[in-house]
Design a protein around this motif. Structure first.
Motif, PDB file in Angstrom:
ATOM      1  N   SER A  17       0.847  -1.201   0.000  1.00  0.00           N
ATOM      2  CA  SER A  17       0.000   0.000   0.000  1.00  0.00           C
ATOM      3  C   SER A  17       0.877   1.244   0.000  1.00  0.00           C
ATOM      4  N   VAL A  18       2.065   1.130   0.611  1.00  0.00           N
ATOM      5  CA  VAL A  18       3.113   2.151   0.446  1.00  0.00           C
ATOM      6  C   VAL A  18       4.376   1.394   0.065  1.00  0.00           C
ATOM      7  N   GLN A  19       5.338   2.127  -0.489  1.00  0.00           N
ATOM      8  CA  GLN A  19       6.550   1.431  -0.948  1.00  0.00           C
ATOM      9  C   GLN A  19       7.713   1.620   0.018  1.00  0.00           C
ATOM     10  N   MET A  20       7.649   2.665   0.855  1.00  0.00           N
ATOM     11  CA  MET A  20       8.731   2.892   1.825  1.00  0.00           C
ATOM     12  C   MET A  20       8.186   3.351   3.172  1.00  0.00           C
ATOM     13  N   ILE A  21       8.872   2.902   4.236  1.00  0.00           N
ATOM     14  CA  ILE A  21       8.610   3.404   5.587  1.00  0.00           C
ATOM     15  C   ILE A  21       9.963   3.488   6.307  1.00  0.00           C
ATOM     16  N   ALA A  22       9.974   4.134   7.473  1.00  0.00           N
ATOM     17  CA  ALA A  22      11.222   4.180   8.249  1.00  0.00           C
ATOM     18  C   ALA A  22      10.860   4.049   9.729  1.00  0.00           C
ATOM     19  N   PRO A  23      10.396   2.850  10.133  1.00  0.00           N
ATOM     20  CA  PRO A  23       9.970   2.682  11.527  1.00  0.00           C
ATOM     21  C   PRO A  23      11.156   2.732  12.491  1.00  0.00           C
ATOM     22  N   SER A  24      10.884   3.179  13.714  1.00  0.00           N
ATOM     23  CA  SER A  24      11.929   3.094  14.729  1.00  0.00           C
ATOM     24  C   SER A  24      12.102   1.614  15.089  1.00  0.00           C
ATOM     25  N   PHE A  25      13.257   1.266  15.624  1.00  0.00           N
ATOM     26  CA  PHE A  25      13.596  -0.142  15.854  1.00  0.00           C
ATOM     27  C   PHE A  25      12.537  -0.927  16.648  1.00  0.00           C
ATOM     28  N   PRO A  26      11.961  -0.332  17.720  1.00  0.00           N
ATOM     29  CA  PRO A  26      11.009  -1.139  18.502  1.00  0.00           C
ATOM     30  C   PRO A  26       9.878  -1.710  17.638  1.00  0.00           C
ATOM     31  N   ASN A  27       9.478  -0.939  16.626  1.00  0.00           N
ATOM     32  CA  ASN A  27       8.329  -1.371  15.824  1.00  0.00           C
ATOM     33  C   ASN A  27       8.605  -2.592  14.964  1.00  0.00           C
ATOM     34  N   LEU A  28       9.866  -2.906  14.750  1.00  0.00           N
ATOM     35  CA  LEU A  28      10.195  -4.082  13.945  1.00  0.00           C
ATOM     36  C   LEU A  28      10.331  -5.341  14.806  1.00  0.00           C
ATOM     37  N   SER A  29      10.447  -5.116  16.123  1.00  0.00           N
ATOM     38  CA  SER A  29      10.877  -6.242  16.950  1.00  0.00           C
ATOM     39  C   SER A  29       9.779  -7.282  17.201  1.00  0.00           C
TER      40      SER A  29
END
Ligand code: LMR
Length: 360
Positions: free
Chosen positions: A102-114
């Protein structure tokens, strides 16, 4: 005769209108999303880049600089549309939005990937990085490449690491100098089991909350405080609804700049290369700029507000490190022994205050 001509005129006008309506989409200048069947046609590719912070933050400015450089390097063949402040997606749904395209790029802070990739908790360990040099070494070295290596299986490509800055405490209850000062307080936490566990060690309440709801909940007293970088505390005006700020540098807030992998793979090689060049230039500038912004905005908080600012002494930092030491052991099975060892090595290299590595 006259009516014959007027009928012929009406028929001709009707046909012209039908032709124009039929061809309208092709005449429109609106940029198109990438479609490989369109390759070779004169279309402009659009990359939607969604993030949750303000535009005048390290991440917000880096995203705009990246968009500018992509436009320049691709000669306008690619347009990066930046959506700041969570206007498209909050951190709760941006990862799904990226995976689904739905979007092609994001830049989440590290906690959000964990949650998706638990070993990313490595970057959120308390006092993981003693200095900015240590942060850069982690981003550019084996720690960064190990973490980026895990993205492929979740349909993402890691384009870069962008730094924001070290995290500090803010509160309305009292100055935070020792771990015992947190007892009984209610903190907003970012989305991470590890960060939640860090605070719960100190007998306090925590509530996980999207970034763009924090100001309101600090203001109305739902939570007493939290942790964030100076840049986020400044740009979202948390300092105006908090009485105490402790410069603790107890953790690091940074971002993984991610692209949808299916989308990336379909891009022509020359465009991939131009995007990579734009990202490299942006990242070099952005990581320097982030340090300067955090310094400048701390001065502005000092000058603009009545918040009480306290800076931990080296001995007090040591006290926090010791108090948080059990987190390293508790989360080793999620993060992986190898990554923890690499973090320990960096700590020894960059800080005389780093805790001794656990005996193995
Ligand atoms: C937060 O949730 O406080 C931060 O992760 C926001 C951000 O992206 O800097």
């Amino acid at each position: 005769m006259r009516s014959y001509w007027s009928i012929a005129l009406m028929v001709a006008a009707g046909m012209a209108a039908a032709v124009l309506i039929g061809f309208y989409p092709m005449l429109s200048q609106a940029p198109a999303a990438y479609d490989d069947e369109q390759e070779g046609f004169d279309t402009q590719l659009v990359i939607k880049f969604s993030h949750v912070v303000a535009e005048n933050t390290p991440k917000g400015l880096a995203a705009q600089e990246f968009a500018r450089l992509v436009k320049e390097k691709t000669n306008d063949r690619v347009k990066v549309e930046v959506y700041p402040n969570g206007v498209l997606y909050s951190e709760v749904d941006e990862i799904d939005a990226l995976q689904q395209g739905s979007v092609q790029m994001i830049a989440p802070s590290f906690p959000n990937l964990s949650e998706l990739l638990p070993s990313w908790m490595a970057l959120d360990l308390p006092f993981a990085f003693p200095t900015n040099e240590a942060v850069q070494e982690a981003f550019q070295g084996e720690i960064g490449s190990t973490l980026f290596g895990q993205l492929e299986r979740v349909n993402m490509v890691g384009m870069a690491f962008w730094g924001n800055g070290f995290k500090q405490f803010t509160s309305n209850i009292g100055p935070i100098v020792h771990p015992s000062d947190l007892r009984g307080q209610h903190f907003r936490t970012m989305r991470s089991k590890l960060l939640d566990a860090e605070f719960r060690l100190f007998d306090m309440r925590t509530t996980e909350m999207p970034f763009n709801q924090v100001y309101r909940n600090l203001e109305n007293g739902t939570v007493d405080g939290g942790e964030n970088s100076i840049s986020n505390i400044y740009t979202k005006k948390f300092y105006q609804v908090q009485k105490y700020l402790t410069i603790s540098n107890h953790g690091y807030l940074g971002y993984a700049v991610l692209m949808n992998r299916t989308f990336w793979k379909k891009l022509p090689a020359d465009i991939q290369q131009q995007i990579e060049e734009a990202m490299e230039e942006t990242t070099e500038w952005a990581n320097q700029n982030a340090i300067l912004m955090n310094q400048k905005q701390l001065e502005e908080i000092r000058n603009e507000s009545r918040i009480q600012i306290y800076t931990l002494s080296p001995e007090e930092r040591k006290e926090w490190m010791n108090a948080w030491e059990p987190i390293y052991t508790q989360y080793e099975s999620y993060i992986g022994t190898e990554l923890i060892k690499k973090i320990r090595k960096l700590q020894q290299k960059y800080s005389e205050y780093a805790p001794a590595p656990a005996a193995s």
